[in-house]
Design a protein around this motif. Structure first.
Motif, PDB file in Angstrom:
ATOM      1  N   UNK A 108       0.816  -1.211   0.000  1.00 45.15           N
ATOM      2  CA  UNK A 108       0.000   0.000   0.000  1.00 45.15           C
ATOM      3  C   UNK A 108       0.853   1.266   0.000  1.00 45.15           C
ATOM      4  N   UNK A 109       1.944   1.251   0.731  1.00 42.00           N
ATOM      5  CA  UNK A 109       2.811   2.433   0.797  1.00 42.00           C
ATOM      6  C   UNK A 109       3.321   2.808  -0.585  1.00 42.00           C
ATOM      7  N   UNK A 110       3.763   1.819  -1.371  1.00 38.63           N
ATOM      8  CA  UNK A 110       4.292   2.094  -2.705  1.00 38.63           C
ATOM      9  C   UNK A 110       3.201   2.610  -3.634  1.00 38.63           C
ATOM     10  N   UNK A 111       1.991   2.060  -3.520  1.00 36.88           N
ATOM     11  CA  UNK A 111       0.886   2.520  -4.364  1.00 36.88           C
ATOM     12  C   UNK A 111       0.517   3.958  -4.021  1.00 36.88           C
ATOM     13  N   UNK A 112       0.497   4.274  -2.729  1.00 35.96           N
ATOM     14  CA  UNK A 112       0.219   5.655  -2.317  1.00 35.96           C
ATOM     15  C   UNK A 112       1.263   6.618  -2.889  1.00 35.96           C
ATOM     16  N   UNK A 113       2.518   6.194  -2.894  1.00 31.64           N
ATOM     17  CA  UNK A 113       3.582   7.046  -3.433  1.00 31.64           C
ATOM     18  C   UNK A 113       3.379   7.263  -4.931  1.00 31.64           C
ATOM     19  N   UNK A 114       2.949   6.212  -5.645  1.00 31.24           N
ATOM     20  CA  UNK A 114       2.686   6.338  -7.079  1.00 31.24           C
ATOM     21  C   UNK A 114       1.506   7.274  -7.335  1.00 31.24           C
ATOM     22  N   UNK A 115       0.489   7.187  -6.485  1.00 29.86           N
ATOM     23  CA  UNK A 115      -0.667   8.083  -6.610  1.00 29.86           C
ATOM     24  C   UNK A 115      -0.244   9.531  -6.383  1.00 29.86           C
ATOM     25  N   UNK A 116       0.578   9.759  -5.371  1.00 23.85           N
ATOM     26  CA  UNK A 116       1.053  11.117  -5.085  1.00 23.85           C
ATOM     27  C   UNK A 116       1.830  11.685  -6.268  1.00 23.85           C
ATOM     28  N   UNK A 117       2.652  10.849  -6.893  1.00 24.03           N
ATOM     29  CA  UNK A 117       3.406  11.312  -8.057  1.00 24.03           C
ATOM     30  C   UNK A 117       2.466  11.597  -9.216  1.00 24.03           C
ATOM     31  N   UNK A 118       1.466  10.728  -9.415  1.00 26.03           N
ATOM     32  CA  UNK A 118       0.496  10.944 -10.488  1.00 26.03           C
ATOM     33  C   UNK A 118      -0.243  12.263 -10.298  1.00 26.03           C
ATOM     34  N   UNK A 119      -0.614  12.557  -9.061  1.00 28.29           N
ATOM     35  CA  UNK A 119      -1.311  13.822  -8.785  1.00 28.29           C
ATOM     36  C   UNK A 119      -0.421  15.024  -9.079  1.00 28.29           C
ATOM     37  N   UNK A 120       0.857  14.908  -8.786  1.00 29.01           N
ATOM     38  CA  UNK A 120       1.802  15.984  -9.103  1.00 29.01           C
ATOM     39  C   UNK A 120       1.918  16.164 -10.612  1.00 29.01           C
ATOM     40  N   UNK A 121       1.947  15.046 -11.348  1.00 28.51           N
ATOM     41  CA  UNK A 121       2.049  15.117 -12.810  1.00 28.51           C
ATOM     42  C   UNK A 121       0.804  15.767 -13.416  1.00 28.51           C
ATOM     43  N   UNK A 122      -0.359  15.432 -12.863  1.00 36.49           N
ATOM     44  CA  UNK A 122      -1.599  16.039 -13.341  1.00 36.49           C
ATOM     45  C   UNK A 122      -1.586  17.548 -13.078  1.00 36.49           C
ATOM     46  N   UNK A 123      -1.183  17.911 -11.863  1.00 34.16           N
ATOM     47  CA  UNK A 123      -1.154  19.331 -11.504  1.00 34.16           C
ATOM     48  C   UNK A 123      -0.174  20.115 -12.375  1.00 34.16           C
ATOM     49  N   UNK A 124       0.979  19.516 -12.655  1.00 35.09           N
ATOM     50  CA  UNK A 124       2.000  20.223 -13.433  1.00 35.09           C
ATOM     51  C   UNK A 124       1.703  20.228 -14.923  1.00 35.09           C
ATOM     52  N   UNK A 125       0.792  19.361 -15.368  1.00 33.46           N
ATOM     53  CA  UNK A 125       0.470  19.292 -16.796  1.00 33.46           C
ATOM     54  C   UNK A 125      -0.273  20.535 -17.276  1.00 33.46           C
ATOM     55  N   UNK A 126      -0.990  21.182 -16.343  1.00 31.39           N
ATOM     56  CA  UNK A 126      -1.756  22.355 -16.713  1.00 31.39           C
ATOM     57  C   UNK A 126      -3.008  22.056 -17.509  1.00 31.39           C
ATOM     58  N   UNK A 127      -3.359  20.768 -17.617  1.00 33.08           N
ATOM     59  CA  UNK A 127      -4.523  20.359 -18.399  1.00 33.08           C
ATOM     60  C   UNK A 127      -5.769  20.350 -17.526  1.00 33.08           C
ATOM     61  N   UNK A 128      -6.832  20.939 -18.014  1.00 32.12           N
ATOM     62  CA  UNK A 128      -8.109  20.893 -17.315  1.00 32.12           C
ATOM     63  C   UNK A 128      -8.841  19.644 -17.757  1.00 32.12           C
ATOM     64  N   UNK A 129      -9.001  18.704 -16.849  1.00 28.46           N
ATOM     65  CA  UNK A 129      -9.657  17.451 -17.189  1.00 28.46           C
ATOM     66  C   UNK A 129     -11.159  17.641 -17.252  1.00 28.46           C
TER      67      UNK A 129
END
Length: 270
Positions: free
Chosen positions: A247-268
């Motif tokens: 679970x810890x590793x999956x949470x870390x991957x989710x956190x990175x994904x959220x950072x990538x979404x935020x930095x993409x500047x794309x409005x989903x």
């Protein structure tokens, strides 16, 4: 100088020819690009490597085909959310694959079902049934569906459940059991993750009854943009064992994904 300039222009022309072929085909293998462009496979591989490095194309994890990247410079942002999520979150999946070995899927809401955006099943050392982008699973039985339902905003959740209650699909009948659904939502929110209904087999998913899955929400701001799930053979690990180990590793991957979404500047899409 003339020869050097001619070679440079020729290389650019071939790169644009390959890019145009991928755009025309939608998704293309190396052999298809060779047949379409009549450029040598070795040269196409060099072109593809350059296009990937510059962000214009990406080789998808789920089928190994090359597609135009939705986050490539100068390319229209008018892409489906499924493609956007696949492009943005795939790097997190690749890193997580190295830690888990078990495959992961990213899924988004698609009408009254969840649709797979990208998966690392093809890269897993375990013999999982392969699914392609767009593969759909039910809301109330799948791990990604349960976690999306639990963490979406209340008005949207009720609207989705209202649609499911009108469905004739046997898998949607559980939506009419309001207290049971409320308990499910409460548990998922309390745990922070959702797990698949034991024995659930989505249409076209192969030996799904022998598998278990755990999913977490991926947020963009206050709303759920997608869900990341990991799948494993139920006989290998209990849910409790999987949570303790991974679970810890999956949470870390989710956190990175959220950072990538935020930095993409794309409005989903809402």
């Amino acid at each position: 100088m003339t020869t050097e300039r001619s070679d440079t222009i020729r290389s650019l022309a071939r790169g644009l020819h390959v890019l145009s072929a991928i755009n025309r085909l939608g998704a293309a293998s190396l052999n298809q690009l060779h047949q379409e462009t009549h450029i040598s496979r070795q040269a196409i591989l060099r072109i593809l490597a350059t296009l990937e490095e510059e962000g214009y194309v990406r080789r998808w994890l789920n089928d190994g085909l090359y597609r135009i990247s939705s986050i490539s410079p100068g390319v229209s942002r008018n892409f489906a959310q499924l493609t956007l999520m696949a492009d943005i979150i795939a790097p997190s999946q690749v890193e997580l694959m190295a830690q888990l070995d078990w495959p992961t899927d990213v899924a988004v809401l698609d009408g009254d079902r969840m649709a797979v955006c990208e998966t690392t099943r093809r890269q897993s050392p375990f013999p999982f049934p392969l699914v392609r982008a767009g593969h759909r699973v039910h809301i109330l039985q799948s791990a990604v569906g349960r976690v999306y339902l639990a963490f979406m905003e209340e008005p949207e959740r009720e609207a989705l459940l209202t649609r499911l209650r009108l469905s004739l699909d046997p898998y949607d009948t559980q939506s009419r059991k309001r207290e049971a659904v409320a308990r499910l939502v409460e548990k998922v929110r309390s745990d922070g993750f959702g797990v698949r209904e034991p024995g659930y087999v989505a249409p076209g998913s192969g030996h799904g009854a022998s598998m278990q899955a755990l999913a977490l929400p991926i947020f963009q701001g206050a709303r759920v943009a997608a869900c990341l799930s990991a799948t494993w053979f139920a006989r290998a690990l209990s849910v409790e064992e999987f949570v303790e180990r991974h679970l810890h590793d999956i949470k870390a991957a989710v956190a990175k994904a959220e950072m990538l979404i935020a930095s993409s500047g794309i409005e989903l899409q809402a």
